[in-house]
Write a protein that holds these residues in place. Structure first.
Motif: not given
Length: 355
Positions: A279-291, A339-348
């Protein structure tokens, strides 16, 4: 890096296999490897979307109507180097490992494709024995510090040193696996060690102090783990690869939803790592960004940079080209089908969201 170094860490490595139930004779066996293993050799992992997919049995569910396909899971205490050895010996078809061992493998002739990301922006921690006066990276000069060489943490540590004005030769590096590192910290046989989330558990037990998290000041040191397929298997079984990627994409989606945060911890806890630590390892972490499973410009640039740094730091002998390593068609098809288009944000490449 010579072949002995490339295969280093394999001797004595623990390998645990978990075989799914199959009713057909002479099934097609798909062998999937983890560059990690649970506490006390438990056949579970934690910290990634693939560990969630495995724990939930998503690959097995995908092939529940195809009894002639059998899924086998393998877990390696020897981490990335041991996985490379298994791939060289044609003992795995798909596998997950961190950035450096995969780059070392590519530099030494392993032919594979990157299918999707399993975890990204994962920090590296510095732990010191209790009572130590070390509080910052610069104080490691001349100290005995443990690093699990050949794993993705190796390259992260090199990045941290460079960011803090240290050369590799400034520190007395001791090559220890995770279990040996924990023991050496507890007995104060080393002055410090770089590692992962397990250090938080040792800190809770009063055995170490965690004094550094690379995400605080050196984002370039973040580790990334991806899911690979051997080129031989991908060419022979593209339909199987497509279905597996679909299953793993389901897992990535599950692991990206904030409402599943506690359920994710339930699955990771099967590895034997204490829930409070996870729990501490992902505290304050965006799950969408991490995964995020995306093979976006950020991911591609990160691998290119790490390959360049691997050569610069002398971890590989020749330059490694990375752009042709990626095979996004399976992930793109899975995202569309689910049908998961747009779920994750691509980054430059600089880590900024793309429109």
């Amino acid at each position: 890096m010579d072949r002995r170094q490339f295969l280093g860490g394999v001797a004595g490595a623990t390998l645990v296999a978990v075989t799914g139930a199959v009713h057909a004779q002479n099934p097609l066996v798909v062998r999937i490897g983890f560059a990690s293993i649970g506490v006390d050799n438990r056949p579970f992992s934690q910290g990634s979307s693939l560990s969630v997919s495995h724990s939930l049995g998503l690959a097995e569910k995908e092939f529940s109507d195809t009894p002639n396909v059998k899924i086998e899971w393998y877990f390696f205490r020897g981490a990335g180097p041991a996985v490379n050895e298994a791939v060289v010996n044609r003992q795995l078809d798909l596998y997950t490992q961190g950035d450096l061992p995969s780059i070392v493998g590519r530099a030494n002739g392993i032919k594979s494709k990157i299918l999707l990301v399993s975890s990204t922006r994962t920090p590296v921690y510095l732990a010191v024995p209790t009572g130590s006066d070390i509080t910052k990276i610069e104080q490691l000069r001349g100290k005995r510090v443990a690093v699990f060489l050949g794993t993705n943490g190796h390259l992260s540590v090199a990045e941290v040193f460079a960011a803090h004005g240290l050369k590799w030769s400034d520190v007395n590096i001791v090559n220890l696996d995770n279990a040996s590192t924990n023991a050496a910290l507890a007995t104060k046989d080393i002055d410090g060690a770089f590692g992962s989330v397990t250090f938080l558990q040792l800190e809770d037990q009063g055995l170490v102090k965690v004094v550094y998290n690379s995400n605080d000041d050196t984002p370039s040191a973040a580790r990334i783990g991806s899911i690979f397929v051997t080129s031989e298997f991908e060419q022979a079984q593209p339909e199987i690869v497509a279905r597996l990627v679909k299953a793993f994409t389901r897992g990535a989606h599950f692991a990206s939803l904030e409402e599943n945060r506690q359920a994710i911890l339930d699955e990771w806890e099967k590895s034997g790592t204490a829930r409070s630590i996870l729990e501490r390892d992902i505290q304050g972490v965006s799950l969408k960004a991490r995964h995020s499973p995306l093979l976006d410009p950020f991911t591609r640039a990160l691998y290119a940079r790490k390959a360049e740094k691997s050569k610069e730091f002398g971890l590989i002998r020749r330059a490694v080209e990375t752009e042709s390593w990626f095979e996004p068609k399976y992930l793109e098809a899975a995202i569309k089908e689910l049908g998961l288009e747009g779920v994750w944000t691509p980054f430059d490449p600089d880590g900024k969201p793309l429109g």
